[in-house]
Scaffold this active site. Structure first.
Site, mmCIF file in Angstrom:
data_model
loop_
_atom_site.group_PDB
_atom_site.id
_atom_site.type_symbol
_atom_site.label_atom_id
_atom_site.label_comp_id
_atom_site.label_asym_id
_atom_site.label_seq_id
_atom_site.Cartn_x
_atom_site.Cartn_y
_atom_site.Cartn_z
ATOM 1 C CG ASP A 31 -1.620 1.257 1.433
ATOM 2 O OD1 ASP A 31 -2.312 1.680 0.486
ATOM 3 O OD2 ASP A 31 -1.499 1.866 2.512
ATOM 4 C CG ASP A 58 -1.279 7.784 0.234
ATOM 5 O OD1 ASP A 58 -0.154 8.188 -0.104
ATOM 6 O OD2 ASP A 58 -2.298 7.904 -0.473
ATOM 7 C CD GLU A 69 -3.557 8.609 5.309
ATOM 8 O OE1 GLU A 69 -3.278 7.546 4.744
ATOM 9 O OE2 GLU A 69 -4.241 9.517 4.789
ATOM 10 C CB VAL A 70 -0.989 14.050 4.485
ATOM 11 C CG1 VAL A 70 0.480 13.940 4.866
ATOM 12 C CG2 VAL A 70 -1.171 13.791 2.990
ATOM 13 C CG ASN A 114 -8.053 1.909 -3.167
ATOM 14 O OD1 ASN A 114 -7.705 1.154 -4.074
ATOM 15 N ND2 ASN A 114 -8.843 1.534 -2.188
ATOM 16 C CD GLN A 115 -3.549 7.841 -4.340
ATOM 17 O OE1 GLN A 115 -3.945 8.979 -4.083
ATOM 18 N NE2 GLN A 115 -2.873 7.114 -3.463
ATOM 19 N NE ARG A 170 -13.214 2.879 -3.077
ATOM 20 C CZ ARG A 170 -12.587 3.897 -2.468
ATOM 21 N NH1 ARG A 170 -11.617 4.537 -3.086
ATOM 22 N NH2 ARG A 170 -12.922 4.262 -1.250
ATOM 23 C CE LYS A 171 -5.068 -0.495 -1.848
ATOM 24 N NZ LYS A 171 -3.832 -0.199 -1.095
ATOM 25 C CG ASP A 185 -2.299 2.463 6.344
ATOM 26 O OD1 ASP A 185 -2.486 2.114 5.154
ATOM 27 O OD2 ASP A 185 -2.652 3.570 6.788
HETATM 28 ZN ZN LIG Z 1 -10.810 1.407 -9.762
#
Ligand SMILES: [Zn+2]
Length: 432
Positions: free
Chosen positions: A253, A255, A261-262, A296-297, A356-357, A382
């Site tokens: 993963d 972030d 992590e922000v 995932n973004q 998407r996870k 995480d």
């Molecule tokens: Zn996707």
């Protein structure tokens, strides 16, 4: 299929190992390098090999005469003078087939040439360059790719101290179309593919495709590099890096696992590696684990960051890792998000998807493209989405206590192990 081997190098730095031999005939674990290259080409169906020489040409001719049993058409052509890598090819362009491979006479490789050529043909490219990350991108010439894999720029070493680039290095193995090269015959010699011809082709709108692979290809132009490569041959590392060999991977993963992590990272200024992450990834690189980021973004679907922003973020990630000798083998991202209602959202990305996870789409794509054996592989993250995707894909999972530390409460999946951070997760992986 035809292949050219550029064998004009003098091998000054290998002189002590060469004696009177030219560099292409350097002994690599009992077999001259040129012989290894020709046999690898022949074994994969190449029927016509041209070796371009200008230094100690007679020794190479003699080698060819002594090996008239290669089972393919072998020609040795003497350039007469050093014309540069591209100048030498341009000088004999009329004698070449419509499409040909170009190899450098000082690289040891174990590459699926057929797959490389197939990718070149499938993309309708004018040229295709074999690219890979290395453990010293800061002092390498780097290639820039767009989202579709087309080369957009060449960044020559030395790089500005604040430069951010993806870790994509030209490995000096190409597939080229003769007609695409014809317009560039007039470049002054000596001319080099990477320094002059390819940048001129890009500028003229020619399409150069970047073929990214972890298969083994290394320059052996110094005694230290030669010894290292021979070590890799003997240990089986070269053969294990074949795409046809099932690969072990660590899915990572991004972030909260690699970087702090922000809460929806949108700009490369916000990206900072967590302590020990680069050294941990380097240990995985050394242990022959393919390091594959799956992230995932949703910021892309929500219109909070563009693919250009994302490219800068990943350039920074590669640059920071590269400064410590670490690299990623691949990076997959899901740009989607299922829920509408964000100002500025990108409608096309607002949808349900498989990637998407905890959806397993990115893992499945990596398995297809990198020949990953899931039973030898791991997922480190995480969030409970990371644990759930591991459960669905059949991966062993490690929860790291950095980032959300598993406290997001979305899925009930349990980790196989819990680690304080990526360095400890790598300790666990390397113990198994
Ligand atoms: Zn996707």
């Amino acid at each position: 299929m035809q292949a050219l081997i550029l064998a004009g190098g003098q091998g000054t730095r290998l002189r002590a190992r060469l004696g009177d031999l030219p560099k292409p005939l350097v002994d690599v674990d009992g077999v001259p390098l040129l012989q290894r290259q020709i046999e690898a080409l022949r074994d994969q169906g190449v029927t016509d090999v041209v070796v371009l020489v200008n230094y100690k040409a007679e020794a190479i001719r003699e080698f060819a005469r002594a090996h008239d049993d290669f089972g393919l058409r072998l020609r040795i052509i003497d350039d007469g003078e050093p014309l540069g890598t591209s100048g030498a090819v341009m000088a004999i362009l009329d004698q070449l087939q419509e499409r040909f491979l170009v190899l450098y006479g000082d690289t040891l490789m174990d590459v699926d040439f057929g797959r490389l050529v197939a990718a070149h043909v499938a993309h309708g490219a004018d040229g295709t360059l074999f690219l890979h990350p290395n453990d010293h991108p800061h002092d390498s010439d780097l290639v820039e790719l767009n989202e579709q894999g087309w080369i957009t720029a060449f960044h020559k070493y030395p790089h500005a101290p604040d430069a951010l680039h993806r870790n994509m290095v030209n490995a000096a193995l190409y597939v080229l179309e003769r007609t695409a090269l014809e317009a560039f015959r007039g470049l002054p010699t000596p001319s080099d593919f990477a320094k002059q011809t390819f940048p001129a082709m890009i500028k003229a709108g020619r399409r150069l495709f970047g073929y990214v692979s972890f298969e083994y290809i290394k320059d052996i132009g110094t005694p230290a590099r030669l010894d290292k490569a021979v070590g890799h041959l003997r240990s089986g590392r070269v053969a294990r890096a074949r795409l046809s060999s099932p690969q072990k991977a660590v899915f990572l993963d991004r972030d909260g696992t690699l970087n702090a992590e922000v809460n929806f990272l949108r700009h490369h200024d916000q990206l900072e590696l967590l302590p020990g992450v680069a050294a941990a990834i380097k240990r995985l690189n050394d242990a022959e684990y393919r390091c594959v980021v799956v992230t995932n973004q949703p910021v892309l679907a929500r219109g909070e960051a563009t693919m250009t922003d994302m490219a800068r973020i990943h350039a920074k990630l590669d640059t920071l890792l590269g400064q410590e000798g670490a690299f990623l083998d691949a990076l997959y991202l899901c740009p989607h998000h299922p829920h509408s209602g964000y100002p500025g959202e990108v409608a096309a990305l607002k949808r349900e998807c498989d990637c998407r996870k905890p959806g397993t789409g990115m893992i499945e794509q990596a398995v297809r493209e990198l020949n990953i054996d899931l039973s030898q592989s791991w997922m480190v993250g995480d969030t409970t989405s990371d644990l759930e995707v591991a459960r669905r894909a059949g991966l062993r999972s490690i929860l790291v206590r950095t980032g959300f530390g598993g406290g997001d409460g979305k899925y009930p999946a349990m980790p196989l192990f819990i680690a304080a951070g990526l360095p400890e997760a790598v300790d666990i992986i390397l113990r198994h």
